[in-house]
Design a protein around this motif. Structure first.
Motif, mmCIF file in Angstrom:
data_model
loop_
_atom_site.group_PDB
_atom_site.id
_atom_site.type_symbol
_atom_site.label_atom_id
_atom_site.label_comp_id
_atom_site.label_asym_id
_atom_site.label_seq_id
_atom_site.Cartn_x
_atom_site.Cartn_y
_atom_site.Cartn_z
ATOM 1 N N VAL A 105 0.825 -1.270 0.059
ATOM 2 C CA VAL A 105 -0.194 -0.046 0.074
ATOM 3 C C VAL A 105 0.885 1.243 -0.023
ATOM 4 O O VAL A 105 1.835 1.110 0.698
ATOM 5 C CB VAL A 105 -0.908 -0.023 1.251
ATOM 6 N N ASP A 106 0.617 2.259 -0.856
ATOM 7 C CA ASP A 106 1.445 3.401 -0.945
ATOM 8 C C ASP A 106 1.114 4.479 -0.037
ATOM 9 O O ASP A 106 -0.114 4.597 0.629
ATOM 10 C CB ASP A 106 1.461 3.814 -2.427
ATOM 11 N N GLU A 107 1.650 5.405 -0.129
ATOM 12 C CA GLU A 107 1.142 6.802 0.722
ATOM 13 C C GLU A 107 -0.063 7.359 0.305
ATOM 14 O O GLU A 107 -0.632 8.343 0.962
ATOM 15 C CB GLU A 107 2.445 7.887 0.442
ATOM 16 N N GLU A 108 -0.674 7.056 -0.704
ATOM 17 C CA GLU A 108 -2.030 7.611 -1.191
ATOM 18 C C GLU A 108 -3.179 6.567 -1.042
ATOM 19 O O GLU A 108 -4.193 6.616 -0.957
ATOM 20 C CB GLU A 108 -2.061 7.796 -2.362
ATOM 21 N N GLY A 109 -2.573 5.490 -0.051
ATOM 22 C CA GLY A 109 -3.586 4.455 0.093
ATOM 23 C C GLY A 109 -3.961 3.551 -1.076
ATOM 24 O O GLY A 109 -4.947 2.527 -0.719
ATOM 25 N N VAL A 110 -3.301 3.474 -2.035
ATOM 26 C CA VAL A 110 -3.154 2.651 -3.332
ATOM 27 C C VAL A 110 -2.677 1.261 -3.220
ATOM 28 O O VAL A 110 -1.544 1.303 -2.548
ATOM 29 C CB VAL A 110 -2.732 3.218 -4.474
ATOM 30 N N ARG A 111 -3.575 0.150 -3.323
ATOM 31 C CA ARG A 111 -2.756 -1.266 -3.134
ATOM 32 C C ARG A 111 -2.571 -1.561 -4.645
ATOM 33 O O ARG A 111 -3.143 -1.798 -5.419
ATOM 34 C CB ARG A 111 -4.013 -1.904 -2.621
ATOM 35 N N PHE A 112 -0.941 -1.674 -4.616
ATOM 36 C CA PHE A 112 -0.408 -1.459 -6.075
ATOM 37 C C PHE A 112 0.176 -2.870 -6.509
ATOM 38 O O PHE A 112 0.501 -3.052 -7.605
ATOM 39 C CB PHE A 112 0.372 -0.470 -6.522
ATOM 40 N N ALA A 113 0.527 -3.690 -5.517
ATOM 41 C CA ALA A 113 1.262 -4.989 -5.948
ATOM 42 C C ALA A 113 1.024 -5.975 -4.722
ATOM 43 O O ALA A 113 1.008 -5.647 -3.690
ATOM 44 C CB ALA A 113 2.613 -4.486 -6.023
ATOM 45 N N THR A 114 1.300 -7.281 -5.209
ATOM 46 C CA THR A 114 1.018 -8.385 -4.264
ATOM 47 C C THR A 114 2.517 -9.232 -4.287
ATOM 48 O O THR A 114 2.844 -9.300 -5.335
ATOM 49 C CB THR A 114 0.108 -9.221 -4.535
ATOM 50 N N VAL A 115 3.383 -9.142 -3.396
ATOM 51 C CA VAL A 115 4.786 -9.759 -3.150
ATOM 52 C C VAL A 115 4.466 -11.167 -2.283
ATOM 53 O O VAL A 115 3.839 -11.103 -1.243
ATOM 54 C CB VAL A 115 5.548 -8.897 -2.891
ATOM 55 N N SER A 116 5.355 -12.080 -2.568
ATOM 56 C CA SER A 116 5.353 -13.240 -1.578
ATOM 57 C C SER A 116 6.296 -12.918 -0.282
ATOM 58 O O SER A 116 6.313 -13.773 0.676
ATOM 59 C CB SER A 116 6.076 -14.508 -2.233
ATOM 60 N N LYS A 117 7.238 -11.837 -0.330
ATOM 61 C CA LYS A 117 8.039 -11.489 0.849
ATOM 62 C C LYS A 117 7.795 -10.136 1.111
ATOM 63 O O LYS A 117 7.850 -9.231 0.255
ATOM 64 C CB LYS A 117 9.756 -11.891 0.296
ATOM 65 N N ALA A 118 7.604 -9.938 2.389
ATOM 66 C CA ALA A 118 7.356 -8.631 2.928
ATOM 67 C C ALA A 118 8.788 -7.963 2.698
ATOM 68 O O ALA A 118 9.732 -8.217 3.168
ATOM 69 C CB ALA A 118 7.044 -8.655 4.448
ATOM 70 N N PRO A 119 8.610 -6.635 2.375
ATOM 71 C CA PRO A 119 9.905 -5.774 2.087
ATOM 72 C C PRO A 119 10.313 -5.140 3.507
ATOM 73 O O PRO A 119 9.438 -5.144 4.537
ATOM 74 C CB PRO A 119 9.296 -4.322 1.232
ATOM 75 N N GLU A 120 11.651 -5.218 3.805
ATOM 76 C CA GLU A 120 12.303 -4.675 5.029
ATOM 77 C C GLU A 120 11.964 -3.331 5.367
ATOM 78 O O GLU A 120 11.719 -2.378 4.561
ATOM 79 C CB GLU A 120 13.560 -5.179 4.957
ATOM 80 N N GLY A 121 11.327 -3.182 6.603
ATOM 81 C CA GLY A 121 11.060 -1.800 7.358
ATOM 82 C C GLY A 121 9.805 -1.383 6.964
ATOM 83 O O GLY A 121 9.445 -0.287 7.375
ATOM 84 N N VAL A 122 8.713 -2.340 6.185
ATOM 85 C CA VAL A 122 7.317 -1.743 6.024
ATOM 86 C C VAL A 122 6.516 -2.453 7.085
ATOM 87 O O VAL A 122 6.380 -3.678 7.094
ATOM 88 C CB VAL A 122 7.192 -2.049 4.677
ATOM 89 N N PRO A 123 5.741 -1.598 7.814
ATOM 90 C CA PRO A 123 4.864 -2.251 8.735
ATOM 91 C C PRO A 123 3.604 -2.950 8.218
ATOM 92 O O PRO A 123 3.313 -2.398 6.976
ATOM 93 C CB PRO A 123 4.601 -0.950 9.849
ATOM 94 N N GLU A 124 3.148 -3.906 8.670
ATOM 95 C CA GLU A 124 1.779 -4.431 8.351
ATOM 96 C C GLU A 124 0.765 -3.672 9.067
ATOM 97 O O GLU A 124 0.400 -3.371 10.250
ATOM 98 C CB GLU A 124 1.746 -5.917 9.166
ATOM 99 N N LEU A 125 -0.420 -3.694 8.042
ATOM 100 C CA LEU A 125 -1.487 -2.817 8.459
ATOM 101 C C LEU A 125 -2.772 -3.963 8.988
ATOM 102 O O LEU A 125 -2.808 -5.044 8.120
ATOM 103 C CB LEU A 125 -2.165 -2.177 7.339
#
Length: 265
Positions: A142-162
């Motif tokens: 989810v980006d800074e505008e609230g847009v859900r833009f991609a699905t990935v199999s591994k969580a990017p480092e340093g990004v919190p879960e909603l």
């Protein structure tokens, strides 16, 4: 002059009327120059038109890509589908932008630039994930505008879960009727953007119970009651000061900035 005949006076009058001979010659030269210039411009215009629309010298031969981080240049080129061999001036840059936006939601913006004489440059800016939604073993970015833009199999480092933990009953249900999940997601994004850097790197979860009940869970088990996304900058400053003043505390509350609190040890 008294003895001048009528014929002589008429002759002098004819000679004095109209522009002098030198002026007439100058005027004729100017007209010739204008005609010559017009002919030259016509030839130049015809040559330029042929160069842009008929010559093989300005056809699209290459497509360059810059600015990618997660996407590859090859993915961008394939989605752009730039018509190689087409006259560079005839390329529809708006259509290329539209194809990229539709095929690759990870792209936030793209500039399609003609690179004379034979190239198209794609300058890409990718969206950056500020929150993740864990679903089906994968993560939705989810980006800074609230847009859900991609699905990935591994969580990017340093990004919190909603985590949307909204109750379907009681006062929380009323909040959900007023603010749907998309609106609550945008509010969580707003909170994530206001978390001070000293805390952001340790934030693992942004939990939303209602519009004005958002909390943070940190990597070391500490928690923060943030409240709504309003007055985010002020809450961030207060949280930083509170954590410095109470380093042993396990829970912090900045939901009401004028009455912050900490607890636990």
């Amino acid at each position: 002059m008294a003895g001048s005949t009528t014929a002589e006076r008429g002759e002098r009058k004819r000679e004095s009327s109209g522009p002098p001979p030198s002026v007439r010659r100058f005027g004729r030269r100017q007209v010739r120059r204008i005609i010559v210039l017009a002919v030259v411009l016509v030839f130049l215009g015809s040559g330029a038109f042929w160069l842009l629309y008929g010559s093989d010298l300005v056809r699209v031969e290459r497509v360059s890509v810059s600015g990618t981080r997660v996407l590859t240049p090859a993915e961008v080129r394939e989605a752009a589908d730039v018509p190689l061999g087409e006259q560079l001036v005839s390329v529809d840059t708006d259509a290329i932008e539209a194809r990229l936006s539709e095929a690759l939601p990870r792209i936030d913006t793209v500039d399609v630039v003609r690179s004379w004489p034979s190239g198209i440059a794609l300058k890409v800016t990718e969206r950056t994930a500020v929150l993740l939604v864990h679903k089906g073993g994968k993560f939705i970015e989810v980006d800074e505008e609230g847009v859900r833009f991609a699905t990935v199999s591994k969580a990017p480092e340093g990004v919190p879960e909603l985590k949307l933990a909204v109750s379907r009953s009681g006062s929380a249900a009323a909040s959900l009727r007023r603010f749907d999940e998309d609106r609550l997601t945008r509010e969580a994004v707003r909170v994530a953007g206001a978390i001070p850097p000293s805390v952001a790197h340790a934030t693992r979860v942004v939990k939303v119970r209602s519009y004005d009940d958002i909390s943070l869970e940190l990597a070391d088990g500490r928690t923060v009651d943030w409240g709504s996304g309003e007055k985010g900058a002020e809450k961030g400053r207060i949280l930083t000061a509170l954590m410095k003043a109470e380093p042993g505390a396990r829970h912090f509350d900045v939901s009401v900035p004028t009455a912050p609190a900490s607890a636990g040890s």
